[in-house]
Design a protein around this motif. Sequence first.
Motif, PDB file in Angstrom:
ATOM      1  N   GLU A  13     -36.348 -22.124  24.072  1.00  0.00           N
ATOM      2  CA  GLU A  13     -35.059 -21.515  24.405  1.00  0.00           C
ATOM      3  C   GLU A  13     -34.196 -21.358  23.139  1.00  0.00           C
ATOM      4  O   GLU A  13     -33.611 -20.306  22.890  1.00  0.00           O
ATOM      5  N   LEU A  14     -34.163 -22.416  22.327  1.00  0.00           N
ATOM      6  CA  LEU A  14     -33.393 -22.374  21.073  1.00  0.00           C
ATOM      7  C   LEU A  14     -33.856 -21.219  20.201  1.00  0.00           C
ATOM      8  O   LEU A  14     -33.044 -20.482  19.614  1.00  0.00           O
ATOM      9  N   GLN A  15     -35.177 -21.087  20.115  1.00  0.00           N
ATOM     10  CA  GLN A  15     -35.732 -20.017  19.278  1.00  0.00           C
ATOM     11  C   GLN A  15     -35.272 -18.652  19.768  1.00  0.00           C
ATOM     12  O   GLN A  15     -34.848 -17.808  18.982  1.00  0.00           O
ATOM     13  N   GLN A  16     -35.325 -18.459  21.088  1.00  0.00           N
ATOM     14  CA  GLN A  16     -34.902 -17.165  21.643  1.00  0.00           C
ATOM     15  C   GLN A  16     -33.410 -16.935  21.396  1.00  0.00           C
ATOM     16  O   GLN A  16     -32.990 -15.839  21.039  1.00  0.00           O
ATOM     17  N   ASP A  18     -31.568 -18.214  19.023  1.00  0.00           N
ATOM     18  CA  ASP A  18     -31.294 -17.972  17.596  1.00  0.00           C
ATOM     19  C   ASP A  18     -31.666 -16.551  17.188  1.00  0.00           C
ATOM     20  O   ASP A  18     -30.954 -15.915  16.407  1.00  0.00           O
ATOM     21  N   LEU A  19     -32.796 -16.050  17.718  1.00  0.00           N
ATOM     22  CA  LEU A  19     -33.194 -14.674  17.374  1.00  0.00           C
ATOM     23  C   LEU A  19     -32.173 -13.675  17.921  1.00  0.00           C
ATOM     24  O   LEU A  19     -31.770 -12.732  17.229  1.00  0.00           O
ATOM     25  N   GLU A  20     -31.741 -13.926  19.169  1.00  0.00           N
ATOM     26  CA  GLU A  20     -30.760 -13.024  19.774  1.00  0.00           C
ATOM     27  C   GLU A  20     -29.428 -13.104  19.007  1.00  0.00           C
ATOM     28  O   GLU A  20     -28.760 -12.091  18.787  1.00  0.00           O
ATOM     29  N   ARG A 158     -18.329 -11.520  23.011  1.00  0.00           N
ATOM     30  CA  ARG A 158     -18.579 -12.287  24.246  1.00  0.00           C
ATOM     31  C   ARG A 158     -20.015 -12.807  24.272  1.00  0.00           C
ATOM     32  O   ARG A 158     -20.272 -13.954  24.627  1.00  0.00           O
ATOM     33  N   ARG A 159     -20.972 -11.947  23.873  1.00  0.00           N
ATOM     34  CA  ARG A 159     -22.382 -12.374  23.852  1.00  0.00           C
ATOM     35  C   ARG A 159     -22.569 -13.533  22.892  1.00  0.00           C
ATOM     36  O   ARG A 159     -23.300 -14.481  23.184  1.00  0.00           O
ATOM     37  N   LEU A 160     -21.900 -13.430  21.732  1.00  0.00           N
ATOM     38  CA  LEU A 160     -22.034 -14.480  20.724  1.00  0.00           C
ATOM     39  C   LEU A 160     -21.508 -15.810  21.279  1.00  0.00           C
ATOM     40  O   LEU A 160     -22.127 -16.870  21.096  1.00  0.00           O
ATOM     41  N   ALA A 161     -20.372 -15.749  21.981  1.00  0.00           N
ATOM     42  CA  ALA A 161     -19.789 -16.969  22.556  1.00  0.00           C
ATOM     43  C   ALA A 161     -20.722 -17.549  23.617  1.00  0.00           C
ATOM     44  O   ALA A 161     -20.937 -18.771  23.679  1.00  0.00           O
ATOM     45  N   ALA A 162     -21.313 -16.662  24.452  1.00  0.00           N
ATOM     46  CA  ALA A 162     -22.219 -17.126  25.505  1.00  0.00           C
ATOM     47  C   ALA A 162     -23.471 -17.753  24.884  1.00  0.00           C
ATOM     48  O   ALA A 162     -23.964 -18.792  25.349  1.00  0.00           O
ATOM     49  N   LEU A 163     -23.980 -17.124  23.820  1.00  0.00           N
ATOM     50  CA  LEU A 163     -25.170 -17.661  23.139  1.00  0.00           C
ATOM     51  C   LEU A 163     -24.865 -19.032  22.538  1.00  0.00           C
ATOM     52  O   LEU A 163     -25.700 -19.941  22.578  1.00  0.00           O
ATOM     53  N   ARG A 167     -26.736 -22.362  23.385  1.00  0.00           N
ATOM     54  CA  ARG A 167     -27.390 -23.085  22.300  1.00  0.00           C
ATOM     55  C   ARG A 167     -27.026 -24.571  22.349  1.00  0.00           C
ATOM     56  O   ARG A 167     -27.866 -25.437  22.153  1.00  0.00           O
ATOM     57  N   GLY A 168     -25.749 -24.825  22.623  1.00  0.00           N
ATOM     58  CA  GLY A 168     -25.301 -26.212  22.720  1.00  0.00           C
ATOM     59  C   GLY A 168     -26.060 -26.948  23.805  1.00  0.00           C
ATOM     60  O   GLY A 168     -26.484 -28.099  23.615  1.00  0.00           O
ATOM     61  N   GLU A 169     -26.250 -26.269  24.941  1.00  0.00           N
ATOM     62  CA  GLU A 169     -26.962 -26.886  26.064  1.00  0.00           C
ATOM     63  C   GLU A 169     -28.418 -27.153  25.712  1.00  0.00           C
ATOM     64  O   GLU A 169     -28.955 -28.229  26.006  1.00  0.00           O
TER      65      GLU A 169
END
Length: 247
Positions: A13-16, A18-20, A158-163, A167-169
């Motif tokens: 999940e982290l990898q995905q 980070d790429l996004e 907004r996408r960046l904030a959601a990512l 990522r934190g989770e």
Amino acid sequence: MPSLREKLKALEELQQIDLETNDVRAALEAMPARQAAVEAKVLEARKVYDDAKARLEGNERERRQIDTLLNMERDKVKKWEGRLGEIRTPREYAALSREIDIAKKSNDTQTQLSKDLVNAAADLAKGLEARAEALADAEDATEAARAALLQEKAGLDRRLAALDTRRGEAAALVDPGLLGRYEGIKKRRAGIAVAPVVGSTCKGCHRNVPPQLSIVLQRADSIETCPNCNRIIYSALAVNPPAPPPA
Ligand SMILES: [Zn+2]
């Protein structure tokens, strides 16, 4: 305490994420250049309009100067013509007559010049009107493009904030040591630290992993790395098993 399988899923999940995140950041970084390109169009239209306006104003200024001088010259000719009657000698009379002729010819030339400028001004005014319309169109288009870009930027933010939240989770499920390893490999391996093994092929380097390692990966209860590319690898099938058929 998350299981190894859960940690592997979190790494995936982290990898995905980070790429996004990289993609979103790249899109945000490209924004100022796109905004400048939008503004450049209206600046160009304004420049063309200003140039046309300056040409018309130059024409009018030149015509006013000519007309002012022309009025002075005409007054002078009138005065000279009045003086002709007072002249006594034929020689003086002839000399002043010649001066008057020269001045009249010059005035005719200047009158024609003034008329030409008036005609040219009509064309210049027409051109200016067309450019004013083009400028207004460019301003409308720019306003729409500007609004679209702002909206796009807000979406990216907004996408960046959601990512960032996601990522934190995901990072919370991975212990700090493993997270540090992930970051280290990511730096060395062009942003990809974790790769699934599909069949027996590592999707990070597209090489086969040894059969013994393939068997270990099926258990999904240890952190393994690809002997070829050194990325953290996991069995795609073992970490994300297909949903069981509905009963
Ligand atoms: Zn590999």
